[in-house]
Design an enzyme around this catalytic site. Structure first.
Site, short mmCIF file in Angstrom:
data_model
loop_
_atom_site.label_atom_id
_atom_site.label_comp_id
_atom_site.label_asym_id
_atom_site.label_seq_id
_atom_site.Cartn_x
_atom_site.Cartn_y
_atom_site.Cartn_z
N ALA A 92 -3.51 -8.84 -2.64
CA ALA A 92 -3.64 -9.13 -1.14
C ALA A 92 -2.55 -10.05 -1.01
O ALA A 92 -2.45 -11.38 -1.61
CB ALA A 92 -5.05 -9.49 -0.97
N LYS B 276 -7.94 -1.69 -5.26
CA LYS B 276 -7.73 -3.01 -4.20
C LYS B 276 -8.87 -4.10 -4.74
O LYS B 276 -9.92 -3.71 -4.44
CB LYS B 276 -7.79 -2.42 -2.79
N GLU C 202 -4.01 -3.24 -6.56
CA GLU C 202 -2.96 -3.71 -5.43
C GLU C 202 -3.40 -5.27 -5.07
O GLU C 202 -4.60 -5.41 -4.84
CB GLU C 202 -3.15 -2.84 -4.37
N ASN D 58 11.17 -1.63 -0.09
CA ASN D 58 10.52 -1.16 1.03
C ASN D 58 11.21 -1.23 2.31
O ASN D 58 11.50 -2.18 2.72
CB ASN D 58 9.06 -1.38 1.18
N ASP E 39 -7.15 -0.09 2.41
CA ASP E 39 -5.81 0.34 1.71
C ASP E 39 -5.98 1.24 0.44
O ASP E 39 -5.28 2.25 0.56
CB ASP E 39 -5.18 -1.00 1.31
N THR F 181 0.70 -0.94 -0.03
CA THR F 181 -0.02 0.02 0.01
C THR F 181 0.74 1.26 0.23
O THR F 181 0.61 2.32 -0.58
CB THR F 181 -1.00 -0.17 1.26
#
Length: 219
Positions: free
Chosen positions: A113, A37, A111, A171, A50, A16
């Site tokens: 999951a 999403k 996005e 990230n 999200d 996210t």
């Protein structure tokens, strides 16, 4: 419209944050963005999810929109979360819902999951299959920038559809990430010729951290 699937090697690794950062970067360039999403679980009814959070990070909201197609309250994998609510989730339902969305934006950020191989039905069809069926333009794989991530990185990258351009987005796990670990991760992926498309720092969602996206993706 350019379609980008944003997936990962695991859950809770920053998908996210990357989606929000990319949406922010694109809208700052004057591009319109739809944040989607596809399936979400673990969010109580009426609570923002999200996609809503990602939209809140966009500086030019008039250029962006957000929607969640399927949302379930139980903090479980998508299929089981749906069943816990008395619903049925299937790959065809997700695919059809995404395919039916109007192509009104310059970019559509989808996005996932969990990770790329999370099933969307009991047959095992997953986000890699979804990327193929939707014929997305890019698959962005979010990886935690930490020691020990290379095994999952290689497995996830090799699982992505070969016919679709895929790359890694690091990230940061913490503000104190060891520079030697970051250098090692970059060196390993470079040697393996796995594309590194960007790096989202821990401190904030910032367009400057996403500069590497622009050249490889030719936005």
């Amino acid at each position: 419209m350019i379609k980008i699937l944003i997936t990962a090697h695991d859950t809770e690794v920053g998908k996210t944050r990357v989606t929000a950062a990319l949406a922010r970067a694109l809208t700052q360039q004057g591009k319109s963005v739809e944040i989607v999403k596809a399936v979400q679980s673990g969010v109580p009814q009426g609570e923002p999810g999200d996609a809503d959070w990602a939209l809140s990070q966009v500086a030019a909201p008039q250029l962006a929109s957000a929607r969640t197609l399927f949302s379930y309250e139980a903090p479980l994998a998508p299929v089981q979360a749906a069943e816990a609510q008395g619903a049925e989730l299937s790959f065809a339902r997700v695919l059809n819902a995404l395919s039916a969305l109007p192509e009104a934006s310059d970019f559509q950020l989808i996005e996932g999951a969990g990770g790329i191989a999370v099933p969307l039905e009991h047959s095992g069809k997953d986000y890699a299959d979804l990327a193929r069926e939707l014929a997305v333009d890019f698959v962005m794989i979010v990886i935690q920038n930490r020691m020990g991530s290379m095994n999952q990185t290689r497995l996830t990258y090799s699982y992505a559809p070969e016919a679709i351009s895929a790359g890694i987005i690091f990230n940061d796990v913490s503000v104190d990430e060891d520079p030697a670990v970051t250098a090692s991760n970059y060196e390993t992926l470079t040697q393996l010729k796995i594309p590194i498309w960007g790096h989202v720092k821990h401190n904030a969602v910032d367009i400057s951290n996403l500069a590497p996206f622009y050249e490889p993706l030719a936005f």
